[in-house]
Design an enzyme around this catalytic site. Structure first.
Site, mmCIF file in Angstrom:
data_model
loop_
_atom_site.group_PDB
_atom_site.id
_atom_site.type_symbol
_atom_site.label_atom_id
_atom_site.label_comp_id
_atom_site.label_asym_id
_atom_site.label_seq_id
_atom_site.Cartn_x
_atom_site.Cartn_y
_atom_site.Cartn_z
ATOM 1 C CB CYS A 122 -0.901 -0.018 1.236
ATOM 2 S SG CYS A 122 -1.918 1.456 1.407
ATOM 3 C CB CYS A 125 -0.523 2.128 5.710
ATOM 4 S SG CYS A 125 -1.311 0.602 5.164
ATOM 5 C CB CYS A 174 -4.243 3.156 5.671
ATOM 6 S SG CYS A 174 -4.140 2.953 3.876
ATOM 7 C CB CYS A 194 -9.504 -4.060 -11.742
ATOM 8 S SG CYS A 194 -9.086 -2.876 -13.012
HETATM 9 ZN ZN LIG Z 1 -2.876 1.033 3.476
#
Ligand SMILES: [Zn+2]
Length: 206
Positions: A122, A125, A174, A194
């Site tokens: 991510c 985070c 997050c 996706c």
């Molecule tokens: Zn995150």
């Protein structure tokens, strides 16, 4: 979110399939040609910035820098104000992750398969989200995966924006908007996650 789910692949797959059935009626927006319309949003505003309603800790699968699973661990959610997110993220990344935007097809960094194995995390985070071993060439112009790295690490939300019911995928820790999941993916799951490249960072593994 903090239940006793096991971490084996079969359980993960079962959960994915259950989730698929629970989301019956979900339409593949534009089929394989579309992840979502460019520049669309799900109607969320900067005021909420994809802030989760439940602010308690979450259980996620933690992977170290070598891509090794460290086990399921409880972690505090990552929650920031819109101003704090704006200070951390570029304008484009903020729009996609915190305002549920969509990057234009074939413009992101990761829609082509990587030349080496790695993990996608991510951008907000650093939670591990996808293993490149599950990435496939969808032809959509967005990075596409047949399953998340661990079912604990992403959450699904019903998204009824634009008169179409879809299943949004967000980061567990997050709440970043990542993309959507459709039912036209390859085996072994038949799912197509996706994703927006801008919501991810790629970490090559040796
Ligand atoms: Zn995150």
């Amino acid at each position: 979110m903090t239940d006793q789910r096991h971490d084996d692949t079969n359980t993960t797959r079962r959960r994915l399939l259950v989730g698929t059935l629970a989301g019956a009626g979900v339409l593949a927006f534009g089929g394989l040609s579309g992840c979502a319309r460019a520049e669309e949003t799900t109607g969320r505003t900067a005021a909420n910035a994809n802030t989760p309603a439940d602010q308690g800790p979450v259980t996620i699968a933690v992977y170290d820098s070598d891509g090794r699973l460290q086990g399921l661990q409880q972690r505090p959610r990552v929650i920031h104000t819109p101003a704090e997110w704006r200070a951390q993220l570029s304008r484009a990344v903020y729009h996609i992750t915190r305002e549920s935007g969509t990057e234009r097809a074939f413009t992101g960094a990761y829609y082509k398969l990587p030349s080496q194995h790695g993990l996608y995390r991510c951008v907000c985070c650093d939670t591990a989200l996808y293993d490149s071993a599950t990435q496939f060439h969808s032809g959509t112009g967005w990075p596409s995966f047949y399953q998340p790295i661990n079912a604990h690490n992403v959450v699904e939300h019903r998204d009824s924006s634009f008169g179409v019911t879809r299943t949004e995928i967000a980061c567990t820790r997050c709440a970043a908007h990542l993309g959507h999941v459709f039912h036209d993916g390859p085996q072994p799951t038949g799912l197509r996650y996706c994703m927006n490249s801008a919501a991810l960072t790629f970490h090559p593994l040796r």
